[in-house]
Design a protein around this motif. Structure first.
Motif, PDB file in Angstrom:
ATOM      1  N   ARG A   8       0.880  -1.243  -0.133  1.00 42.69           N
ATOM      2  CA  ARG A   8      -0.102  -0.016  -0.100  1.00 42.69           C
ATOM      3  C   ARG A   8       0.820   1.403   0.137  1.00 42.69           C
ATOM      4  NH1 ARG A   8      -4.710  -0.670   4.487  1.00 42.69           N
ATOM      5  NH2 ARG A   8      -5.545   1.060   3.176  1.00 42.69           N
ATOM      6  N   ALA A  50      -5.916  -2.010  16.487  1.00 39.24           N
ATOM      7  CA  ALA A  50      -5.926  -0.706  16.068  1.00 39.24           C
ATOM      8  C   ALA A  50      -5.542   0.209  16.908  1.00 39.24           C
ATOM      9  CB  ALA A  50      -6.580  -0.485  14.723  1.00 39.24           C
ATOM     10  N   ILE A 109      -3.133   2.591  10.573  1.00 36.97           N
ATOM     11  CA  ILE A 109      -4.316   1.992  11.565  1.00 36.97           C
ATOM     12  C   ILE A 109      -5.221   0.874  10.466  1.00 36.97           C
ATOM     13  CG2 ILE A 109      -6.089   2.671  12.804  1.00 36.97           C
ATOM     14  CD1 ILE A 109      -3.155   3.818  13.739  1.00 36.97           C
ATOM     15  N   ASP A 110      -5.402   1.299   9.360  1.00 34.21           N
ATOM     16  CA  ASP A 110      -6.493   0.722   8.442  1.00 34.21           C
ATOM     17  C   ASP A 110      -5.791  -0.721   8.198  1.00 34.21           C
ATOM     18  OD1 ASP A 110      -8.791   0.122   6.973  1.00 34.21           O
ATOM     19  OD2 ASP A 110      -7.501   0.087   5.319  1.00 34.21           O
ATOM     20  N   THR A 111      -4.400  -0.816   8.015  1.00 36.53           N
ATOM     21  CA  THR A 111      -3.694  -2.195   7.691  1.00 36.53           C
ATOM     22  C   THR A 111      -3.666  -2.898   8.807  1.00 36.53           C
ATOM     23  OG1 THR A 111      -2.151  -0.819   6.198  1.00 36.53           O
ATOM     24  CG2 THR A 111      -1.685  -3.007   7.023  1.00 36.53           C
ATOM     25  N   GLU A 165      -0.757   4.093  -1.339  1.00 35.69           N
ATOM     26  CA  GLU A 165      -1.870   4.939  -0.671  1.00 35.69           C
ATOM     27  C   GLU A 165      -1.355   5.632   0.756  1.00 35.69           C
ATOM     28  OE1 GLU A 165      -5.692   2.584   0.909  1.00 35.69           O
ATOM     29  OE2 GLU A 165      -4.275   1.226  -0.257  1.00 35.69           O
ATOM     30  N   ASP A 202      -2.394   9.230   1.646  1.00 35.54           N
ATOM     31  CA  ASP A 202      -3.206   9.406   2.815  1.00 35.54           C
ATOM     32  C   ASP A 202      -2.844   9.188   4.372  1.00 35.54           C
ATOM     33  OD1 ASP A 202      -5.334   9.425   0.860  1.00 35.54           O
ATOM     34  OD2 ASP A 202      -5.507   7.295   1.125  1.00 35.54           O
ATOM     35  N   PRO A 209      -3.658   7.208   8.671  1.00 32.17           N
ATOM     36  CA  PRO A 209      -4.857   6.429   8.665  1.00 32.17           C
ATOM     37  C   PRO A 209      -4.596   5.091   8.054  1.00 32.17           C
ATOM     38  CG  PRO A 209      -5.454   8.606   8.203  1.00 32.17           C
ATOM     39  CD  PRO A 209      -3.896   8.650   8.209  1.00 32.17           C
ATOM     40  N   VAL A 210      -3.759   5.139   7.189  1.00 32.50           N
ATOM     41  CA  VAL A 210      -3.358   3.751   6.318  1.00 32.50           C
ATOM     42  C   VAL A 210      -2.790   2.715   7.233  1.00 32.50           C
ATOM     43  CG1 VAL A 210      -2.036   2.790   4.668  1.00 32.50           C
ATOM     44  CG2 VAL A 210      -3.345   4.824   3.849  1.00 32.50           C
ATOM     45  N   ARG A 267      -5.942  -2.926  11.423  1.00 31.60           N
ATOM     46  CA  ARG A 267      -7.267  -3.525  11.524  1.00 31.60           C
ATOM     47  C   ARG A 267      -7.558  -4.451  10.333  1.00 31.60           C
ATOM     48  NH1 ARG A 267      -9.419   1.326  11.440  1.00 31.60           N
ATOM     49  NH2 ARG A 267      -9.540   1.579  13.760  1.00 31.60           N
ATOM     50  N   ARG A 268      -7.208  -4.226   9.103  1.00 29.70           N
ATOM     51  CA  ARG A 268      -7.485  -5.490   8.156  1.00 29.70           C
ATOM     52  C   ARG A 268      -6.717  -6.792   8.560  1.00 29.70           C
ATOM     53  NH1 ARG A 268      -6.989  -2.912   2.146  1.00 29.70           N
ATOM     54  NH2 ARG A 268      -8.518  -1.085   2.509  1.00 29.70           N
ATOM     55  N   ASP A 298      -2.695   3.206  17.152  1.00 30.65           N
ATOM     56  CA  ASP A 298      -2.976   4.686  17.429  1.00 30.65           C
ATOM     57  C   ASP A 298      -2.144   5.169  18.593  1.00 30.65           C
ATOM     58  OD1 ASP A 298      -3.787   6.991  16.399  1.00 30.65           O
ATOM     59  OD2 ASP A 298      -5.569   6.960  18.044  1.00 30.65           O
TER      60      ASP A 298
END
Length: 177
Positions: free
Chosen positions: A85, A108, A98-100, A88, A92, A95-96, A102-103, A112
């Motif tokens: 990513r 997550a 944290i999103d990674t 991305e 971005d 947030p990427v 979470r995925r 943070d």
């Protein structure tokens, strides 16, 4: 009394991969890393070392996030998912990260918090300082058996060179040849 030859063969050779997790060249290097893991398994220890480049705005935070993933037991999976990513992340930002997490089913919220409290700063700083001390200037850079191989401009021929060195080290773990 222990046989020192036996002790030397118990520790596999180490390949350090100096990496910036926002670097597209590091993402491209994953193919070679996967091939090396497939060829050598646990006979070659491959270690991700952090070398966030100043030009990549989110690389330092990404390195810290990768260390949080290590504490949560998914360091390699997280680093590889993040490298997939890089565009991305560049666009971005955090947030990427944290999103990674979470995925991958990681905590997550803890990612943070780790980015805020800086609990992994020393690890990232130590890696970067060691890299600078041995002459790393770009990523990816590989170090095996004291030899530095720079891969930033081209991966061409690097895996073969790493394999030559690893094969020699595995054939002669005591360094007698």
């Amino acid at each position: 009394m222990t046989d020192s030859t036996t002790d030397r063969t118990a520790t596999p050779p180490v390949l350090d991969v100096w990496c910036d997790l926002q670097c597209p060249d590091c993402h491209a290097a994953l193919e070679d890393i996967h091939a090396l893991r497939a060829r050598y398994g646990d006979r070659l220890e491959i270690r991700l070392r952090h070398f966030p480049l100043e030009k990549n705005k989110h690389a330092y935070a990404a390195a810290q996030a990768a260390e949080e993933a290590v504490t949560q037991g998914q360091g390699r999976a997280y680093a590889e998912a993040l490298l997939a990513r890089t565009r991305e992340l560049a666009a971005d930002g955090e947030p990427v990260l944290i999103d990674t997490a979470r995925r991958l089913g990681l905590d997550a919220d803890e990612f943070d918090t780790a980015l805020i409290d800086g609990r992994h700063l020393l690890i990232v700083d130590a890696d970067q300082a060691e890299g600078k001390a041995i002459g790393v200037t770009g990523t990816p850079t590989y170090v095996i058996d004291g030899r530095r191989l720079d891969g930033g401009k081209s991966q061409e021929g690097l895996r073969e060179r790493i394999e030559e060195i690893a094969d020699r080290l595995l054939a002669d773990p005591g360094g007698l040849l």
